[in-house]
Design an enzyme around this catalytic site. Structure first.
Site, PDB file in Angstrom:
ATOM      1  N   GLY A 512      15.542  43.984  37.469  1.00 45.22           N
ATOM      2  CA  GLY A 512      14.823  43.967  38.736  1.00 45.22           C
ATOM      3  C   GLY A 512      14.061  42.689  38.992  1.00 45.22           C
ATOM      4  O   GLY A 512      13.775  41.923  38.080  1.00 45.22           O
ATOM      5  N   LYS A 529       7.532  45.497  41.071  1.00 43.70           N
ATOM      6  CA  LYS A 529       8.878  45.316  40.536  1.00 43.70           C
ATOM      7  C   LYS A 529       9.810  46.354  41.158  1.00 43.70           C
ATOM      8  O   LYS A 529       9.524  47.550  41.151  1.00 43.70           O
ATOM      9  CB  LYS A 529       8.867  45.474  39.014  1.00 43.70           C
ATOM     10  CG  LYS A 529      10.240  45.314  38.378  1.00 43.70           C
ATOM     11  CD  LYS A 529      10.143  45.385  36.862  1.00 43.70           C
ATOM     12  CE  LYS A 529      11.509  45.256  36.224  1.00 43.70           C
ATOM     13  NZ  LYS A 529      11.453  45.336  34.762  1.00 43.70           N
ATOM     14  N   ASP A 624      12.716  42.843  23.844  1.00 41.22           N
ATOM     15  CA  ASP A 624      13.026  41.669  24.663  1.00 41.22           C
ATOM     16  C   ASP A 624      11.839  40.707  24.707  1.00 41.22           C
ATOM     17  O   ASP A 624      11.411  40.267  25.775  1.00 41.22           O
ATOM     18  CB  ASP A 624      13.418  42.095  26.083  1.00 41.22           C
ATOM     19  CG  ASP A 624      14.191  40.998  26.824  1.00 41.22           C
ATOM     20  OD1 ASP A 624      14.697  40.081  26.150  1.00 41.22           O
ATOM     21  OD2 ASP A 624      14.273  41.050  28.059  1.00 41.22           O
TER      22      ASP A 624
END
Length: 784
Positions: A512, A529, A624
């Site tokens: 996104g 977001k 991540d």
């Protein structure tokens, strides 16, 4: 080859049969099982394969059978696995695999055919356990994967190594290794040293630099007469290297022969010395030490561990602590020593000289990289270290003064060197204080009173905590009710108005884009977001991010203000981070952030990950970690964002299976191996980010000025090993001690094996200077 002053001989190896041919080896058939104390013996019963006692349990291996119950272990399977119980079994399965089955966990493969399925197995008289195919060709053999020993007829190929055992009773990997290098040199190193030239403590001196590298590609071979040879496969030449060894002082008349009653083995012993032994199988069954690469254990680098040195008394090697240090474990003195005094504070680089005394040691030297090396007098060197809060020890030689921090390694005697050691005057508090006096309460009235007071205090504490929790809960409910009333968590149309139809894009996250918006009539800036992937994929990632951020609250994590879920629309509302991402700061800014700022940012990120791993209700693997997902607030505090790929662990879980996640260049090696993922995957990503913070460049830079600089992690280790850390920050004024500290932590974090990586708590403590940082081994270069 002419530069090597060693006689070359033509390889001619024959095995002489001086006694009757032994019986045909007994074949181990498919479907056979083995349990302790039975074993699979060789035809002569000199070798056996099976379970042998280790510690409180048993290990699987091969041993030489001695007199009575004495055995000499020559090979161990899966040597770093914990011992198994007596109920474990070895099963030679129908599909040709040798499998260890235990009560503790899943089965483990000990051996399987690499060149086709095995049809039978044999424990040979050479000490080689072999799996054969149907055509009697070898598909697996123990000789191909030696542990700490090679036997006669066995080869240590170029690039392979022997690793010492931990101790005489534990054959797991120890502290030293012997590598048959591809440059033709056989070299001994301490474990985790990175195999730098300066770390080698013995070698054959047979490395070459000719035009043809194959001229110097040797294998180490132990022949049937006890001769150790370096065999060149390209031209079948042999270098006889027995003369490079020391003759043991106890065996002055060494006689190497091919008597079939003698078995030879060469072992890297637990003290790091490579030795050659013979085992005679006459009526006495004696074991003789024939050759030794070094005479004394004190000659081995790292034999006594950090902050300790070795003395030799006849054949006895003894470890001693430096002044101001005590043994880490008095029962295992080779593990090294630690400080027994508290450290003073440091202000402006100046230490509290009145807090320390200087202890002087003559003829002492160590093998570490100094952070300071200048010309000065001996007295100036002593006083300079005393006043420098970064200096723990100084070495004076000639007119040179070299300063060093603890821990010190490879300490040894060396003439004309003077060591100055800084020792604090305030003892360190003991870890586990033991009361010297015990108070015994005999009065029943006093005991009842103590019980009642304890019970009353416990009840009062529980009531207070319940009231406090209720109060906090109500405050949060009121806050979110107010947010709902003001429209902060409104419908997509309202958030569309708040972001001016999603006009100003701040950046892209996983699954996104993020847009700037305002709430509460423009008084509150937010980041919204909007998930843009397919509905099913976006739904999964949306719920993952909601679960992660919704139950976390930390100053170094981006705060979630609310969310919207209507039909297929998925929106998240975050606090607004005004200063962009860490990637912008490191890679896009004209001026680099100063060194102090980078160190603070590195700690901010580490503390945020530590919260996710250890301080949440259940551990969270972010999956991540990268500079693009680390945002900077108004005060330039670093905060971790984008939990769209987060993976959750149950309270009793330490690892989990999951599909590939993360960003290339930052993902840990285990993602590509289809093995369970743990929090150590985030530690690896943090290590890459930490090195990027140090150098203000990306991990992979195809435009680097030199080929060796393309992969940052590999280049950083080369600079560290070569003592050229300044190359990483050319043109900057940085504190060399904190630079070394950050690089060492980064290199530990990116080790290929997850078990070698520190926890995030340990990483934080090392960055804060609370715990000492050992020298990291060479990490594996990450995939591009």
């Amino acid at each position: 080859m002419a530069s090597i002053s060693i006689v070359f001989l033509v390889l001619s190896i024959t095995f002489v049969a001086g006694r009757a041919q032994p019986n045909e080896p007994s074949r181990v058939r498919l479907g056979t099982s083995l349990t302790y104390p039975t074993s699979w013996p060789s035809p002569s019963h000199r070798f056996a394969f099976g379970f042998y006692p280790q510690g409180s349990g048993f290990a699987v291996g091969i041993w030489l059978v001695g007199m009575d119950t004495n055995i000499t272990v020559v090979w161990t399977a899966n040597r770093d696995d914990p011992p198994v119980t007596s109920k474990a079994s070895l099963d030679f399965t129908k599909d040709g695999k040798l499998v260890l089955r235990t009560e503790q966990g899943p089965e483990q493969v000990i051996a399987s055919g690499a060149k086709g399925p095995a049809s039978y197995a044999v424990m040979n008289d050479s000490g080689n356990f072999v799996l054969y195919k149907n055509d009697s060709k070898i598909t697996w053999q123990s000789f191909d994967s030696p542990t700490d020993t090679i036997l006669q007829g066995q080869t240590l190929v170029a690039g392979a190594e022997l690793a010492s055992s931990l101790n005489e009773g534990d054959h797991s990997t120890g502290r030293f290794h012997l590598r048959m290098q591809t440059d033709g040199n056989l070299v001994s190193y301490p474990g985790n040293s990175g195999d730098a030239v300066s770390d080698a403590y013995w070698n054959t001196g047979t490395s070459g630099s000719g035009n043809n590298p194959h001229d110097f590609r040797f294998d180490l071979y132990l022949n049937s007469t006890g001769g150790l040879n370096l065999v060149n496969q390209s031209n079948s030449a042999t270098v006889f290297i027995v003369n490079n060894f020391l003759i043991s002082s106890g065996e002055s008349n060494v006689n190497l022969n091919n008597d079939n009653n003698t078995i030879y083995r060469a072992t890297l012993d637990v003290d790091g010395i490579f030795r050659l032994y013979s085992h005679t199988y006459d009526e006495n069954r004696n074991v003789y030490l024939l050759l030794s690469t070094l005479r004394y254990s004190c000659d081995v680098y790292g034999f006594c561990g950090f902050n300790s040195f070795c003395t030799q008394n006849a054949d006895q090697s003894n470890c001693h602590c430096l002044p101001g240090h005590d043994f880490v474990d008095p029962n295992r003195r080779t593990l090294g020593c630690e400080r027994n005094f508290s450290e003073a504070g440091c202000t402006g680089g100046k230490g509290n000289a009145a807090f320390y005394n200087i202890s002087t040691m003559e003829n002492m030297v160590w093998g570490d990289i100094p952070y300071f090396d200048e010309i000065m007098s001996k007295e100036d060197c002593k006083s300079s270290c005393l006043e420098d809060c970064n200096c723990d020890a100084a070495l004076f030689y000639g007119n040179s003064c070299q300063k060093q921090k603890f821990p010190l390694r490879y300490l040894r005697t060396s003439s004309n060197h003077t060591a100055f050691l800084k020792v604090g005057s305030i003892p360190k508090k003991p870890r586990l204080p033991v009361a010297s006096d015990t108070v015994v309460i005999t009065s029943k009235t006093a005991m009842v009173q103590i019980v009642l007071e304890t019970l009353g205090f416990t009840v009062f504490s529980c009531v207070a905590l319940a009231i406090f929790g209720r109060f906090i809960f109500k405050i949060r409910v009121l806050r979110y009710q107010r947010l709902l009333k003001n429209g902060n968590l409104g419908l997509p149309e309202e958030l569309k108005r708040a972001t001016n139809s999603f006009k100003e894009e701040l950046g892209k996250g996983s699954f996104g884009a993020v847009y700037k918006g305002t709430l509460n009539q423009g008084k509150k800036l937010v980041a919204v977001k909007r998930l843009e992937k397919l509905v099913e994929e976006g739904e999964r990632e949306f719920r993952a991010e909601m679960r992660a951020i919704g139950r976390t609250h930390h100053r170094n994590l981006v705060r979630l203000l609310g969310f919207c879920a209507e039909d297929s629309k998925r929106l998240l509302v975050y606090e607004y981070m005004s200063n962009g991402s860490l990637a912008d700061l490191l890679f896009g800014a004209i001026l680099r952030p100063d060194w102090t700022e980078r160190l603070r940012i590195a700690l901010d990120v580490a503390r945020g990950i530590l919260y996710l791993h250890e301080e949440c209700e259940a551990p969270i693997i972010h999956c991540d970690i990268k500079p693009q997902n680390i945002l900077m607030d108004d005060c330039w505090n670093a905060k971790i964002s984008d939990f769209g790929l987060a993976k959750f662990l149950m309270p009793d879980q330490t690892r989990t299976f999951t599909g590939a996640r993360g960003t290339r260049g930052y993902v840990a090696p285990e993602w590509h191996k289809n093995i369970p993922i743990s929090v150590k995957a985030d530690v690896y990503s943090y290590g890459i980010v930490l090195l990027e913070i140090v150098c203000c460049r990306k991990n992979i830079d195809l435009n680097a000025s030199a080929a060796e600089e393309i992969v940052l992690s590999s280049w950083a280790y080369k600079c560290f090993a070569a003592r050229d850390l300044y190359k990483l920050v050319i043109g900057e004024e940085v504190d060399i001690m904190s630079l070394e500290k950050m690089v060492k932590v980064g290199l530990w974090c990116i080790q290929e094996e997850p078990a070698l990586r520190p926890s995030m708590k340990s990483a934080v403590l090392m960055l804060e200077g609370i715990t000492e940082i050992p020298v990291p081994p060479c990490p594996t270069t990450p995939s591009m």
